[in-house]
Design a protein around this motif. Structure first.
Motif, PDB file in Angstrom:
ATOM      1  N   GLN A  41       0.807  -1.213   0.000  1.00  0.00           N
ATOM      2  CA  GLN A  41       0.000   0.000   0.000  1.00  0.00           C
ATOM      3  C   GLN A  41       0.848   1.273   0.000  1.00  0.00           C
ATOM      4  O   GLN A  41       0.360   2.342  -0.356  1.00  0.00           O
ATOM      5  CB  GLN A  41      -0.911   0.007   1.238  1.00  0.00           C
ATOM      6  CG  GLN A  41      -1.840  -1.202   1.328  1.00  0.00           C
ATOM      7  CD  GLN A  41      -2.836  -1.256   0.188  1.00  0.00           C
ATOM      8  OE1 GLN A  41      -3.710  -0.410   0.099  1.00  0.00           O
ATOM      9  NE2 GLN A  41      -2.688  -2.210  -0.713  1.00  0.00           N
ATOM     10  N   GLU A  63       1.804   3.118   2.388  1.00  0.00           N
ATOM     11  CA  GLU A  63       1.179   4.122   3.243  1.00  0.00           C
ATOM     12  C   GLU A  63       1.877   4.147   4.604  1.00  0.00           C
ATOM     13  O   GLU A  63       2.376   3.122   5.080  1.00  0.00           O
ATOM     14  CB  GLU A  63      -0.306   3.801   3.430  1.00  0.00           C
ATOM     15  CG  GLU A  63      -1.099   3.783   2.120  1.00  0.00           C
ATOM     16  CD  GLU A  63      -2.457   3.141   2.272  1.00  0.00           C
ATOM     17  OE1 GLU A  63      -3.387   3.546   1.575  1.00  0.00           O
ATOM     18  OE2 GLU A  63      -2.588   2.208   3.100  1.00  0.00           O
ATOM     19  N   TYR A  94       1.248   5.188   8.632  1.00  0.00           N
ATOM     20  CA  TYR A  94       0.209   5.502   9.611  1.00  0.00           C
ATOM     21  C   TYR A  94       0.806   5.493  11.015  1.00  0.00           C
ATOM     22  O   TYR A  94       1.785   4.788  11.297  1.00  0.00           O
ATOM     23  CB  TYR A  94      -0.920   4.467   9.573  1.00  0.00           C
ATOM     24  CG  TYR A  94      -1.745   4.473   8.313  1.00  0.00           C
ATOM     25  CD1 TYR A  94      -2.738   5.423   8.109  1.00  0.00           C
ATOM     26  CD2 TYR A  94      -1.544   3.492   7.346  1.00  0.00           C
ATOM     27  CE1 TYR A  94      -3.512   5.405   6.957  1.00  0.00           C
ATOM     28  CE2 TYR A  94      -2.318   3.469   6.187  1.00  0.00           C
ATOM     29  CZ  TYR A  94      -3.293   4.430   6.011  1.00  0.00           C
ATOM     30  OH  TYR A  94      -4.050   4.418   4.872  1.00  0.00           O
ATOM     31  N   ARG A 149      -7.576   1.019   9.489  1.00  0.00           N
ATOM     32  CA  ARG A 149      -6.749   2.062   8.872  1.00  0.00           C
ATOM     33  C   ARG A 149      -7.604   3.130   8.196  1.00  0.00           C
ATOM     34  O   ARG A 149      -7.217   4.296   8.113  1.00  0.00           O
ATOM     35  CB  ARG A 149      -5.812   1.439   7.834  1.00  0.00           C
ATOM     36  CG  ARG A 149      -4.734   0.549   8.396  1.00  0.00           C
ATOM     37  CD  ARG A 149      -4.039  -0.218   7.285  1.00  0.00           C
ATOM     38  NE  ARG A 149      -4.896  -1.238   6.697  1.00  0.00           N
ATOM     39  CZ  ARG A 149      -4.584  -1.944   5.606  1.00  0.00           C
ATOM     40  NH1 ARG A 149      -3.432  -1.727   4.985  1.00  0.00           N
ATOM     41  NH2 ARG A 149      -5.416  -2.874   5.145  1.00  0.00           N
ATOM     42  N   TYR A 150      -8.771   2.741   7.710  1.00  0.00           N
ATOM     43  CA  TYR A 150      -9.578   3.622   6.873  1.00  0.00           C
ATOM     44  C   TYR A 150     -10.882   4.072   7.518  1.00  0.00           C
ATOM     45  O   TYR A 150     -11.647   4.817   6.904  1.00  0.00           O
ATOM     46  CB  TYR A 150      -9.889   2.910   5.549  1.00  0.00           C
ATOM     47  CG  TYR A 150      -8.658   2.359   4.881  1.00  0.00           C
ATOM     48  CD1 TYR A 150      -7.694   3.202   4.336  1.00  0.00           C
ATOM     49  CD2 TYR A 150      -8.434   0.986   4.828  1.00  0.00           C
ATOM     50  CE1 TYR A 150      -6.558   2.698   3.718  1.00  0.00           C
ATOM     51  CE2 TYR A 150      -7.296   0.466   4.216  1.00  0.00           C
ATOM     52  CZ  TYR A 150      -6.363   1.335   3.674  1.00  0.00           C
ATOM     53  OH  TYR A 150      -5.233   0.824   3.078  1.00  0.00           O
TER      54      TYR A 150
END
Length: 211
Positions: free
Chosen positions: A156, A158, A160, A183-184
């Motif tokens: 991904q 990403e 976080y 996560r979302y």
């Protein structure tokens, strides 16, 4: 006279048999209600978010009693309350039910359908979680979390940072590249009272123990 007595006995026997069947059906319904309300939870996995641990379309059974007498642990596959679905527009809303749907504005009342999710416990109360270079790190560790259950490495790209509040948990799917998990979400954490059951067994289509 004998014929009348015979007819009465036959009628009485038929009524007694009917009452007996009604009692059996009522008892079965009561037992099923008690089991599904207090002992086990039955859930269907509609998507591939937990593959390859649980495939899309599978049905699983979880133990409600497990979380009545013990706390969730990291690595548990759990059934939990994610939110509710508006009966008017079908939107899935995070959190507790509301009187009015925030998506369409319709009056909901008590008609909202509770939505349950199945994910894996990754973050425990008080944990600090960092996702960097497609790896999960706990509490400042230099070594990523060992996750033999994931379907494939995350891809991904990403980054976080999450700080799990007390009495809450951070949930992720095993199929990380195709899981709309914590996560979302708007609220990244699931409170203890929303944790319904620990999943132990898949009974359809392939019976197996869930780890």
């Amino acid at each position: 006279m004998e014929n009348n007595e015979k007819e009465k006995k036959e009628k009485t026997g038929w009524v007694a048999e009917l009452i007996s069947w009604v009692q059996v059906l009522v008892s079965a319904a009561v037992i099923a209600f008690v089991l599904t309300t207090f002992v086990i939870a039955n859930s269907e996995i509609p998507t591939g978010s937990m593959e390859n641990t649980i495939m899309a379309g599978s049905r699983v059974i979880g133990s409600r009693l497990h979380y009545k007498f013990s706390e969730p642990e990291r690595g548990d596959v759990a059934i939990f309350v994610f939110g509710w679905q508006c009966p008017q527009c079908g939107a899935i809303i995070e959190g507790d039910k509301q009187d009015t749907c925030p998506a369409c504005g319709s009056e909901v009342g008590k008609r909202g359908h509770t939505i349950y999710y199945v994910k894996r416990v990754i973050g425990m109360p008080g944990d600090v979680i960092d996702i960097v270079d497609d790896q999960v790190y706990l509490n400042g560790s230099d070594t990523p979390l060992d996750e033999p259950y994931i379907a494939e490495p995350m891809n991904q790209h990403e980054t976080y940072h999450f700080e799990v509040p007390e009495n809450c948990y951070f949930m992720m799917g095993d199929n990380r590249n195709y899981s709309l998990d914590a996560r979302y979400w708007q609220n990244h954490y699931i409170s203890r009272d929303k944790m319904v059951a620990r999943v132990f067994f898949e009974y359809f289509p392939t019976p197996k123990v869930i780890h």
